[in-house]
Motif scaffolding. Structure first.
Motif, PDB file in Angstrom:
ATOM      1  N   LEU A 196       0.928  -1.237  -0.001  1.00  8.81           N
ATOM      2  CA  LEU A 196       0.105  -0.072  -0.009  1.00  8.81           C
ATOM      3  C   LEU A 196       0.994   1.292  -0.105  1.00  8.81           C
ATOM      4  O   LEU A 196       0.457   2.334  -0.680  1.00  8.81           O
ATOM      5  CB  LEU A 196      -1.056   0.050   0.963  1.00  8.81           C
ATOM      6  N   LEU A 197       1.856   1.215   0.657  1.00 12.32           N
ATOM      7  CA  LEU A 197       2.645   2.564   0.863  1.00 12.32           C
ATOM      8  C   LEU A 197       3.573   2.599  -0.499  1.00 12.32           C
ATOM      9  O   LEU A 197       3.848   3.675  -1.049  1.00 12.32           O
ATOM     10  CB  LEU A 197       3.782   2.419   1.755  1.00 12.32           C
ATOM     11  N   TRP A 231       1.139   4.420  -2.801  1.00  9.19           N
ATOM     12  CA  TRP A 231       0.857   5.613  -2.394  1.00  9.19           C
ATOM     13  C   TRP A 231       2.182   6.582  -3.000  1.00  9.19           C
ATOM     14  O   TRP A 231       2.110   7.581  -3.414  1.00  9.19           O
ATOM     15  CB  TRP A 231       0.877   5.683  -1.004  1.00  9.19           C
ATOM     16  N   VAL A 267       2.130   6.890  -6.746  1.00  8.15           N
ATOM     17  CA  VAL A 267       0.972   8.024  -7.132  1.00  8.15           C
ATOM     18  C   VAL A 267       1.436   9.216  -6.691  1.00  8.15           C
ATOM     19  O   VAL A 267       1.369  10.317  -7.663  1.00  8.15           O
ATOM     20  CB  VAL A 267      -0.353   7.469  -6.370  1.00  8.15           C
ATOM     21  N   SER A 268       2.088   9.539  -5.409  1.00 10.92           N
ATOM     22  CA  SER A 268       2.123  10.904  -4.946  1.00 10.92           C
ATOM     23  C   SER A 268       3.771  11.268  -5.908  1.00 10.92           C
ATOM     24  O   SER A 268       3.842  12.432  -6.125  1.00 10.92           O
ATOM     25  CB  SER A 268       2.437  10.927  -3.694  1.00 10.92           C
ATOM     26  N   SER A 294      -3.002  12.627  -4.599  1.00  5.32           N
ATOM     27  CA  SER A 294      -2.019  11.914  -3.698  1.00  5.32           C
ATOM     28  C   SER A 294      -2.941  11.770  -2.574  1.00  5.32           C
ATOM     29  O   SER A 294      -2.913  10.589  -1.946  1.00  5.32           O
ATOM     30  CB  SER A 294      -0.786  12.243  -3.515  1.00  5.32           C
ATOM     31  N   TYR A 330      -6.003  11.894  -2.220  1.00  6.92           N
ATOM     32  CA  TYR A 330      -7.438  11.068  -2.437  1.00  6.92           C
ATOM     33  C   TYR A 330      -7.019   9.745  -2.489  1.00  6.92           C
ATOM     34  O   TYR A 330      -7.635   8.939  -1.552  1.00  6.92           O
ATOM     35  CB  TYR A 330      -8.234  11.403  -3.588  1.00  6.92           C
ATOM     36  N   VAL A 331      -5.913   9.573  -3.084  1.00  5.92           N
ATOM     37  CA  VAL A 331      -5.373   8.049  -3.118  1.00  5.92           C
ATOM     38  C   VAL A 331      -5.045   7.579  -1.494  1.00  5.92           C
ATOM     39  O   VAL A 331      -5.278   6.377  -1.440  1.00  5.92           O
ATOM     40  CB  VAL A 331      -4.272   8.070  -4.056  1.00  5.92           C
ATOM     41  N   PHE A 332      -4.302   8.446  -0.732  1.00  8.92           N
ATOM     42  CA  PHE A 332      -3.936   8.210   0.535  1.00  8.92           C
ATOM     43  C   PHE A 332      -5.263   7.592   1.169  1.00  8.92           C
ATOM     44  O   PHE A 332      -5.250   6.848   1.949  1.00  8.92           O
ATOM     45  CB  PHE A 332      -3.100   9.126   1.058  1.00  8.92           C
ATOM     46  N   LEU A 383      -6.452   4.352   0.295  1.00  8.44           N
ATOM     47  CA  LEU A 383      -5.832   3.455   0.785  1.00  8.44           C
ATOM     48  C   LEU A 383      -5.882   3.124   2.277  1.00  8.44           C
ATOM     49  O   LEU A 383      -5.730   1.882   2.836  1.00  8.44           O
ATOM     50  CB  LEU A 383      -4.262   3.609   0.609  1.00  8.44           C
ATOM     51  N   TYR A 426      -6.724  -0.507   3.826  1.00 10.73           N
ATOM     52  CA  TYR A 426      -5.961  -1.068   4.805  1.00 10.73           C
ATOM     53  C   TYR A 426      -7.018  -1.646   5.693  1.00 10.73           C
ATOM     54  O   TYR A 426      -6.564  -2.819   6.463  1.00 10.73           O
ATOM     55  CB  TYR A 426      -5.032  -0.174   5.260  1.00 10.73           C
TER      56      TYR A 426
END
Length: 86
Positions: free
Chosen positions: A22-23, A26, A29-30, A60, A62-64, A67, A71
């Motif tokens: 997941l990180l 992120w 994406v970021s 980024s 929104y994606v976080f 995620l 999680y």
């Protein structure tokens, strides 16, 4: 090592695997969309803004948040799998 310790070790290994995946998503994406692929993404516009700029400022985040929900869902399944659910 007792059976309980093996159980806990397997739980944490799987938990860490989820975290790393997941990180990494992120990060891609970021950092990738906001910095590395910015020039390619800037040819696309969303709401009048270039897509590279949008990812750097909003995407980024929104994606976080997404995620975080992913999680939580994965951890709920993992807790049930290893019997740590309430």
């Amino acid at each position: 090592m007792t059976e309980k310790q093996k159980h806990a070790t397997a739980y944490w290994k799987e938990n860490l695997r989820y975290l790393v995946i997941l990180l990494a998503i992120w990060f891609v994406v970021s950092y990738g969309a906001g910095i590395l692929f910015k020039d390619a993404l800037n040819s696309i516009k969303i709401g009048g803004f270039q897509l590279g700029f949008w990812f750097a400022q909003q995407g980024s985040i929104y994606v976080f948040v997404i995620l975080i929900f992913v999680y939580v869902r994965l951890m709920n399944k993992l807790d049930k799998k290893y019997g740590y659910d309430e």
